[in-house]
Design a protein around this motif. Sequence first.
Motif, mmCIF file in Angstrom:
data_model
loop_
_atom_site.group_PDB
_atom_site.id
_atom_site.type_symbol
_atom_site.label_atom_id
_atom_site.label_comp_id
_atom_site.label_asym_id
_atom_site.label_seq_id
_atom_site.Cartn_x
_atom_site.Cartn_y
_atom_site.Cartn_z
ATOM 1 N N PHE A 78 0.832 -1.203 0.000
ATOM 2 C CA PHE A 78 0.000 0.000 0.000
ATOM 3 C C PHE A 78 0.870 1.258 0.000
ATOM 4 O O PHE A 78 0.619 2.193 -0.765
ATOM 5 N N PHE A 79 1.902 1.293 0.860
ATOM 6 C CA PHE A 79 2.730 2.497 0.936
ATOM 7 C C PHE A 79 3.595 2.677 -0.310
ATOM 8 O O PHE A 79 3.882 3.810 -0.704
ATOM 9 N N ILE A 80 3.989 1.592 -0.958
ATOM 10 C CA ILE A 80 4.689 1.714 -2.240
ATOM 11 C C ILE A 80 3.743 2.324 -3.279
ATOM 12 O O ILE A 80 4.128 3.212 -4.042
ATOM 13 N N GLY A 81 2.501 1.868 -3.278
ATOM 14 C CA GLY A 81 1.506 2.449 -4.190
ATOM 15 C C GLY A 81 1.211 3.904 -3.874
ATOM 16 O O GLY A 81 1.010 4.714 -4.784
ATOM 17 N N ALA A 82 1.190 4.251 -2.590
ATOM 18 C CA ALA A 82 0.954 5.647 -2.205
ATOM 19 C C ALA A 82 2.102 6.542 -2.678
ATOM 20 O O ALA A 82 1.872 7.649 -3.173
#
Length: 83
Positions: free
Chosen positions: A24-28
């Motif tokens: 999720f944080f990589i996508g963010a």
Amino acid sequence: MPDKTQTNSAAPGDRLIRAGAVVFFIGAAATLVTVAPLFFGAKPFPTYMFGLSMLMAVGFLIAGAGVLRSVSAGRRQARGAAR
């Protein structure tokens, strides 16, 4: 009866939740990088960067699967303790 669960033991689904958070944080981060040129008037990034932004949704789904797995394991354990 004291609780037999160790404080440092990993419950079922914990790894999925952690992996989902990382994805999720990589996508963010990819979303922020993709949207930044719109604010600065720079040349937009290639289309694959928008695909990387979808990792936010994938990470959310992975973490949700981990939560559901954790809940089902807890219910199974509670059902076994009630018998």
